[in-house]
Design a protein around this motif. Structure first.
Motif, PDB file in Angstrom:
ATOM      1  N   LEU A 155      40.923  47.541  30.867  1.00  0.00           N
ATOM      2  CA  LEU A 155      40.505  47.363  32.258  1.00  0.00           C
ATOM      3  C   LEU A 155      41.178  48.348  33.214  1.00  0.00           C
ATOM      4  O   LEU A 155      40.516  48.950  34.057  1.00  0.00           O
ATOM      5  N   ILE A 156      42.495  48.501  33.075  1.00  0.00           N
ATOM      6  CA  ILE A 156      43.221  49.346  34.034  1.00  0.00           C
ATOM      7  C   ILE A 156      42.781  50.817  33.922  1.00  0.00           C
ATOM      8  O   ILE A 156      42.420  51.430  34.942  1.00  0.00           O
ATOM      9  N   PRO A 157      42.753  51.417  32.706  1.00  0.00           N
ATOM     10  CA  PRO A 157      42.227  52.787  32.613  1.00  0.00           C
ATOM     11  C   PRO A 157      40.790  52.899  33.132  1.00  0.00           C
ATOM     12  O   PRO A 157      40.442  53.885  33.789  1.00  0.00           O
TER      13      PRO A 157
ATOM     14  N   ILE B  43      52.117  46.073  35.137  1.00  0.00           N
ATOM     15  CA  ILE B  43      50.840  46.748  34.911  1.00  0.00           C
ATOM     16  C   ILE B  43      50.436  47.551  36.158  1.00  0.00           C
ATOM     17  O   ILE B  43      50.049  48.711  36.072  1.00  0.00           O
ATOM     18  N   PHE B  44      50.586  46.918  37.321  1.00  0.00           N
ATOM     19  CA  PHE B  44      50.213  47.579  38.584  1.00  0.00           C
ATOM     20  C   PHE B  44      51.046  48.839  38.800  1.00  0.00           C
ATOM     21  O   PHE B  44      50.508  49.911  39.090  1.00  0.00           O
ATOM     22  N   GLU B  45      52.363  48.711  38.624  1.00  0.00           N
ATOM     23  CA  GLU B  45      53.247  49.854  38.877  1.00  0.00           C
ATOM     24  C   GLU B  45      53.028  50.988  37.879  1.00  0.00           C
ATOM     25  O   GLU B  45      53.249  52.147  38.203  1.00  0.00           O
ATOM     26  N   SER B  46      52.564  50.649  36.684  1.00  0.00           N
ATOM     27  CA  SER B  46      52.330  51.684  35.665  1.00  0.00           C
ATOM     28  C   SER B  46      51.210  52.641  36.088  1.00  0.00           C
ATOM     29  O   SER B  46      51.097  53.747  35.574  1.00  0.00           O
ATOM     30  N   THR B  47      50.391  52.234  37.044  1.00  0.00           N
ATOM     31  CA  THR B  47      49.288  53.101  37.482  1.00  0.00           C
ATOM     32  C   THR B  47      49.747  54.105  38.545  1.00  0.00           C
ATOM     33  O   THR B  47      49.020  55.048  38.845  1.00  0.00           O
ATOM     34  N   ALA B 143      46.140  42.433  38.314  1.00  0.00           N
ATOM     35  CA  ALA B 143      46.596  43.771  38.709  1.00  0.00           C
ATOM     36  C   ALA B 143      45.392  44.640  39.087  1.00  0.00           C
ATOM     37  O   ALA B 143      45.452  45.410  40.048  1.00  0.00           O
ATOM     38  N   GLY B 144      44.312  44.483  38.365  1.00  0.00           N
ATOM     39  CA  GLY B 144      43.075  45.216  38.663  1.00  0.00           C
ATOM     40  C   GLY B 144      42.582  44.899  40.069  1.00  0.00           C
ATOM     41  O   GLY B 144      42.204  45.789  40.831  1.00  0.00           O
TER      42      GLY B 144
END
Lengths: 169, 424
Positions: A155-157, B43-47, B143-144
């Motif tokens: 989802l994130i990618p 997860i959020f910070e990894s972006t 996080a999305g």
């Protein structure tokens, strides 16, 4: 996605997230730490017994209960390559998808698989082969929207890719 | 359209949505707690995106392992606290302002009718009692949404549940929802919306409606919805600051199934280990089940109305010396009301333990863990293997009346066994 080959570990219906990873271990997000306690309350030896690439096979409503994403993370981190079940609870289904744990819904296959059976899975083709029992099963293809998420690597990618497209415009 | 379909269609500015369709919708509110928050933050910070979609629409409630039970939990909470500071998230609850998330958010007016809410907690469906399309997700989905302000749903089919008839003494929304889960099973509403309707639902207090919507997930449901009515409007008045969107299901709406219950046939119930669907009438239990602990609290039954029932039963009585009775007001405000109404005094005089607001024992976190072989009656929502402690301990789910009566009796029983009568 690569072919998977491994041994089946069979469980019953309604395997809940409290059994997959008990809440007493949720004071961490470390996958390696979570893995050690995967399925502990139903089979204390589970983590020690399994080999990398093995497959969990379960009945109805796998992953019911809490929304803890620690559940698919623990399963994946302990080396399980795939979960096949008759059905999945909806939050677990999304979480598995989002964290890259392969899950397959196939009631026909579940009925005939026993613990110890050797399985071969071809994710692209949606094909499950029970080598021990010499039987082949096919699963329903995913909606294209969900396939796209998988192709993008989760989802994130997927979101980031869309985000960058917007930014370029 | 059903209520679920109508909320989604309204938010999408469309005339119509169809079950099975995949839709992307904007969210009105997102929620995480001290267990799911740290993972979502990671997860959020990894972006490296460096910006949340809207800090006003993010709520962080530190309620599961708080007051912090150990060093690791304290560190998880710190992660959330620093995240809140960094992104100017005002709705961060940790100290004396903190309560159990699904009691706290409605109380503070952060959710309301017509909202779309996702929360990294499965009991987010509680807000369906206000007519909000609210559902639990994992940390990645959350996080999305922190990045895009949106999430995707498959439009669910809806099952309609109609309750009619006269409620029996002491029977509350908890008995109705347990009975329903007992009828349809823990996957009876899998992927579906549950719509609770009928003359009985109209009469239920908001607290009981929250209890029913809260346990939709225990039947596998995506949302548990109740049409907003006068009681809803009264409840959100002076709390909810945005404009509520009051929607009703169409008379001609298509349902996957319709279930009807004559509530005069439903008496006080208990769900035996280890599934919430393992429901029996208390009066039908063949053996006396002696217990070691009673827990009255949680996002399911920790509201003032629940404590009022417990106080009525515990007044001038003593907790059985063979057990611990733990009472957990779900929010500081509920605690304060209980104090003003004299319930806290009743509980202390009865020999109960009063806990600060926390999810604590419900998920086997802390503040009331069971030893091997111990049995508890709890007003909580899950009785899975090991849920409240040792894998060989047992949890029996019930409403506040059965829990409080059992605390005095020492075994699972009803207020009638204490000679108590009640006019509903």
């Amino acid at each position: 996605m690569k072919k998977i080959k491994g041994k089946a570990w069979k469980f019953g219906d309604n395997i809940d997230t409290d059994v997959i990873i008990p809440a007493r271990y949720l004071n961490t997000t470390d996958p390696e730490e979570l893995a050690k306690h995967c399925m502990e309350d139903i089979d204390p030896e589970f983590f020690k017994k399994i080999n990398k690439g093995d497959i969990i096979v379960a009945g109805k409503n796998f992953g019911c209960g809490s929304s803890r994403e620690h559940a698919p993370i623990a399963i994946k981190a302990c080396g399980i390559a795939c979960v096949i079940a008759e059905s999945f609870a909806r939050i677990f289904y999304r979480n598995a998808f989002n964290t890259g744990l392969l899950i397959l819904e196939c009631p026909e296959a579940v009925k005939n698989i026993e613990t110890g059976d050797e399985l071969e899975i071809y994710p692209e083709e949606g094909k499950i082969i029970n080598l021990t029992k010499n039987k082949t099963y096919f699963i329903k293809p995913l909606p294209s929207f969900m396939k796209k998420i998988l192709e993008d690597g989760g989802l994130i990618p997927h979101i980031m890719k869309k985000f960058e497209i917007v930014h370029q415009k | 359209m059903t209520l679920a379909e109508k909320i989604l269609a309204t938010k999408l500015n469309r005339k119509y949505v169809e079950p099975g369709e995949l839709v992307e919708v904007s969210v009105d509110l997102t929620l995480a707690n001290d267990i799911t928050g740290p993972l979502a933050i990671k997860i959020f910070e990894s972006t490296n995106i460096g910006k949340v979609f809207d800090p006003e629409k993010i709520v962080l409630v530190m309620d599961h392992f708080t007051p912090n039970k150990d060093i690791k939990s304290a560190e998880q909470v710190r992660t959330c606290r620093e995240f809140a500071k960094k992104y100017k998230i005002r709705h961060y609850y940790e100290g004396g302002n903190c309560g159990i998330e699904h009691a706290l958010l409605p109380e503070l007016g952060l959710v309301g009718p017509g909202d779309i809410v996702i929360g990294a907690d499965s009991h987010t469906c509680t807000y369906g009692a206000l007519g909000a399309f609210a559902t639990g997700v994992g940390s990645t989905d959350l996080a999305g949404a922190w990045i895009t302000g949106k999430t995707w749903f498959k439009v669910p089919e809806t099952i309609k549940f109609i309750y009619y008839g006269k409620l029996n003494p002491w029977v509350t929304g908890k008995d109705l929802i347990l009975w329903t889960i007992g009828d349809i099973g823990v996957d009876g509403a899998l992927y579906k919306a549950m719509e609770f309707t009928g003359e009985v639902i109209k009469k239920l207090s908001m607290a009981e409606r929250f209890t029913m919507a809260n346990m939709a997930i225990e039947a596998g449901g995506k949302v548990g919805l109740i049409e907003p009515d006068k009681k809803t409007i009264v409840y959100i008045k002076n709390r909810f600051k945005r404009k509520p969107i009051i929607l009703k299901a169409d008379k001609k709406a298509k349902y996957a199934d319709i279930k009807e219950y004559d509530v005069s046939k439903i008496d006080l119930v208990v769900a035996l280990p280890h599934l919430p669907s393992n429901v029996k009438l208390v009066k039908d239990l063949s053996n006396k089940i002696f217990i070691d602990q009673v827990v009255i609290g949680s996002c399911t039954n920790g509201r003032i109305e629940d404590l009022a029932i417990a106080a009525k039963i515990l007044k001038n009585r003593k907790v059985n010396p063979n057990l611990r009775c733990i009472i957990i007001p779900a929010t500081p405000n509920i605690y304060y009301q209980a104090l003003k109404k004299g319930y806290i005094r009743v509980f202390i005089e009865a020999g109960a333990i009063i806990s600060p607001p926390t999810c604590g024992p419900c998920l086997g976190g802390h503040m009331g863990i069971l030893a091997k072989g111990e049995k508890a009656v709890a007003t909580t929502n899950r009785n899975f293997v090991g849920r409240m402690g040792h894998p060989e301990s047992e949890v029996y789910l019930a409403g506040p009346a059965v829990a409080a009566a059992s605390a005095v009796l020492g075994y699972i029983g009803t207020p009638e066994e204490l000679g108590l009568k009640r006019e509903n």
